[in-house]
Scaffold this motif. Sequence first.
Motif, PDB file in Angstrom:
ATOM      1  N   THR A   1       0.857  -1.195   0.000  1.00  0.00           N
ATOM      2  CA  THR A   1       0.000   0.000   0.000  1.00  0.00           C
ATOM      3  C   THR A   1       0.897   1.250   0.000  1.00  0.00           C
ATOM      4  N   PRO A   2       0.360   2.400  -0.433  1.00  0.00           N
ATOM      5  CA  PRO A   2       1.162   3.651  -0.390  1.00  0.00           C
ATOM      6  C   PRO A   2       1.170   4.209   1.033  1.00  0.00           C
ATOM      7  N   TYR A   3       1.874   3.530   1.927  1.00  0.00           N
ATOM      8  CA  TYR A   3       1.732   3.760   3.364  1.00  0.00           C
ATOM      9  C   TYR A   3       2.175   5.143   3.825  1.00  0.00           C
ATOM     10  N   ARG A   4       3.217   5.685   3.190  1.00  0.00           N
ATOM     11  CA  ARG A   4       3.682   7.017   3.638  1.00  0.00           C
ATOM     12  C   ARG A   4       2.646   8.095   3.310  1.00  0.00           C
ATOM     13  N   SER A   5       2.011   7.968   2.155  1.00  0.00           N
ATOM     14  CA  SER A   5       0.967   8.947   1.782  1.00  0.00           C
ATOM     15  C   SER A   5      -0.226   8.826   2.721  1.00  0.00           C
ATOM     16  N   ILE A   6      -0.569   7.592   3.080  1.00  0.00           N
ATOM     17  CA  ILE A   6      -1.704   7.381   3.993  1.00  0.00           C
ATOM     18  C   ILE A   6      -1.428   8.078   5.327  1.00  0.00           C
ATOM     19  N   VAL A   7      -0.241   7.870   5.873  1.00  0.00           N
ATOM     20  CA  VAL A   7       0.108   8.442   7.187  1.00  0.00           C
ATOM     21  C   VAL A   7       0.210   9.966   7.103  1.00  0.00           C
ATOM     22  N   PHE A   8       0.779  10.492   6.013  1.00  0.00           N
ATOM     23  CA  PHE A   8       0.996  11.937   5.876  1.00  0.00           C
ATOM     24  C   PHE A   8      -0.319  12.725   5.927  1.00  0.00           C
ATOM     25  N   LEU A   9      -1.381  12.161   5.330  1.00  0.00           N
ATOM     26  CA  LEU A   9      -2.638  12.916   5.240  1.00  0.00           C
ATOM     27  C   LEU A   9      -3.501  12.816   6.504  1.00  0.00           C
ATOM     28  N   VAL A  10      -3.143  11.922   7.429  1.00  0.00           N
ATOM     29  CA  VAL A  10      -3.941  11.769   8.656  1.00  0.00           C
ATOM     30  C   VAL A  10      -4.052  13.082   9.450  1.00  0.00           C
ATOM     31  N   PRO A  11      -2.934  13.794   9.737  1.00  0.00           N
ATOM     32  CA  PRO A  11      -3.078  15.028  10.530  1.00  0.00           C
ATOM     33  C   PRO A  11      -3.921  16.096   9.850  1.00  0.00           C
ATOM     34  N   VAL A  12      -3.886  16.163   8.509  1.00  0.00           N
ATOM     35  CA  VAL A  12      -4.699  17.171   7.807  1.00  0.00           C
ATOM     36  C   VAL A  12      -6.180  16.910   8.078  1.00  0.00           C
ATOM     37  N   ALA A  13      -6.597  15.649   7.905  1.00  0.00           N
ATOM     38  CA  ALA A  13      -8.005  15.302   8.147  1.00  0.00           C
ATOM     39  C   ALA A  13      -8.367  15.531   9.610  1.00  0.00           C
ATOM     40  N   LEU A  14      -7.473  15.167  10.513  1.00  0.00           N
ATOM     41  CA  LEU A  14      -7.753  15.313  11.947  1.00  0.00           C
ATOM     42  C   LEU A  14      -7.989  16.764  12.335  1.00  0.00           C
ATOM     43  N   VAL A  15      -7.115  17.649  11.874  1.00  0.00           N
ATOM     44  CA  VAL A  15      -7.219  19.059  12.263  1.00  0.00           C
ATOM     45  C   VAL A  15      -8.536  19.665  11.775  1.00  0.00           C
ATOM     46  N   PHE A  16      -8.914  19.368  10.521  1.00  0.00           N
ATOM     47  CA  PHE A  16     -10.153  19.956   9.993  1.00  0.00           C
ATOM     48  C   PHE A  16     -11.387  19.325  10.629  1.00  0.00           C
ATOM     49  N   ALA A  17     -11.334  18.026  10.928  1.00  0.00           N
ATOM     50  CA  ALA A  17     -12.470  17.371  11.591  1.00  0.00           C
ATOM     51  C   ALA A  17     -12.636  17.924  13.005  1.00  0.00           C
ATOM     52  N   TYR A  18     -11.532  18.331  13.620  1.00  0.00           N
ATOM     53  CA  TYR A  18     -11.556  18.795  14.999  1.00  0.00           C
ATOM     54  C   TYR A  18     -12.015  20.251  15.105  1.00  0.00           C
ATOM     55  N   TYR A  19     -11.554  21.095  14.172  1.00  0.00           N
ATOM     56  CA  TYR A  19     -11.745  22.538  14.364  1.00  0.00           C
ATOM     57  C   TYR A  19     -12.722  23.216  13.393  1.00  0.00           C
ATOM     58  N   ALA A  20     -12.978  22.642  12.225  1.00  0.00           N
ATOM     59  CA  ALA A  20     -13.767  23.363  11.218  1.00  0.00           C
ATOM     60  C   ALA A  20     -15.239  22.941  11.259  1.00  0.00           C
ATOM     61  N   PRO A  21     -16.184  23.873  10.979  1.00  0.00           N
ATOM     62  CA  PRO A  21     -17.596  23.515  10.959  1.00  0.00           C
ATOM     63  C   PRO A  21     -17.953  22.645   9.753  1.00  0.00           C
ATOM     64  N   LEU A  22     -18.981  21.785   9.928  1.00  0.00           N
ATOM     65  CA  LEU A  22     -19.326  20.780   8.913  1.00  0.00           C
ATOM     66  C   LEU A  22     -19.626  21.386   7.544  1.00  0.00           C
TER      67      LEU A  22
END
Lengths: 383, 146
Positions: free
Chosen positions: A334-355
């Motif tokens: 699997t493209p494992y480094r790309s998978i891991v790299f994008l996790v913090p981006v999704a986390l930050v927006f899911a945590y702080y931005a309105p739906l």
Amino acid sequence: MSQTTTIHGEKISLLRVLGPGHVWALGVGIVLVGEYMGWNFAVGKGGMIAALIACWVAGLLYTCVAMIDSEVTSTVAAAGGQYAQAKHIVGPLMAFNVGLFLVFAYTMLEAANAITLGYLVQTVGTMAGFEGVHDKPFIVLTIVFLAWLNYRGVYATLTFNLVITAIAFVAILVLFTAVIGPWAIVELNHKDLITGLPYGWMGVIAALHFGLWYYLGIEGTTQAAEEVRSPARALPLGTMLGMITLLIAATMTWYICSGLMPWEYLGQAVTPLFDAARLTGSGPLMVLLFVGTIFSTLASANGCINDASRAWFSMGRDRYLPVVFGAVHPKYRTPYRSIVFLVPVALVFAYYAPLDQVITFSILSGLLGYTFMSINVMMFRRK
Amino acid sequence: MAKKRYEPPQQSIAGQTIDSLFLLALVFATLFAPLYLGLAGGGKTSLEFKDQTWAGWGQNPAMQAQWEKLGYTDGAKVVTKKEDGTEEVTGNATSAVDLVSSRFDYSFDPLWLAITALVVILYFYIVFHWSAKEYRDVIDEKFNNK
């Protein structure tokens, strides 16, 4: 850290294990959550009728998108989907831009899914008497668990998607069956609840914005091009079957919800299909639609991680991004480094931005991609 | 005559790490900027009702019945902000008034619409134009311009 992974001198690539069912699960899995949440903001933008017009106009546009993808992918079948198409047909700069559109659209959609799942767990937890339930831990858990699943292998990831997407689709079918016909457990009242066009035709144009949400992401099936056993058969078959599924689900969803809720509520609801089940007063239906909503959000986030990472991986492989992202995991393929790299981006927006704003980011990125696709298919035919 | 084949230089691990972190910062900046500038999402406005009943809000009996099933009531809801930043709800806390009165503001300036359209068209023109040039360079390099 190199561009390619090799074992005993042999170059390792992504694993070709998927069939048409997995392609269907990837496409419908990403999108079906749009029926469970998000499409209804079109009602808020222009009323019930505007949302129905948006549903069908967007349906026609996305059928064209699916057909364009089927046609172009028959020649350009590579991970990265539209990014790979842009690279081969238009040129490097367009490819880089399309790659970013894809990553933004899917990562923001992933964040929107996590927000919805957290909200639903909090709502149902409160209804069940757990007053202290907080949505944030569930948001983090969802993204991290699905990223781990994607890291471990594409076959298990998309087989999981196939099962939960099928259950979520069946849940809509069951709800539809329960509210129509002589055995209906609740009476739909379209006559008194539909109020025309509260914003006039301006509202219809505004509703198109969220009308895309019924289908946004179906074009992601092309990201699996390097992982299907037979791209020429599996990609068009899975994509077109996916579009048929979504057109049926979208129309049923509008019909159920518009006959049960005032437009002002429906236009601002976070989980409209779950609310529709609440309004039937049936406990088993509420449980089924709760499960359907959870499964559809999980399937969508799962597919988004798959698609965003493939686009990022392809750009890394082609040196549009640092080549570290072009590596394939030596064991899980699997493209494992790309998978891991994008996790913090999704986390930050899911945590702080309105739906609604996260959804808007996803839609705008998608729109830029569709503009490219329409010009791309004409260039493809000329070349 | 074909161009000499381009061989990109090997980048060090430190260079790739810095590039990756810079990209991550750019992604956040690009997406968070519209949020901070208040550019994402539409403008909203609110209807003012003198009569705080279902009928006064334009809701017929069928709508009222569904609102009540969803757990909402009619009547005024008053939200006051306290000094410590918290909100205090007085009046009818379960009132549907916030949902019923909320409306989008679709007024727009045609000049800004035209400028936005121009920016989008210009963006696509530039990207397609430069891409075509780069595409010809790649073909020339790989296939001797045939």
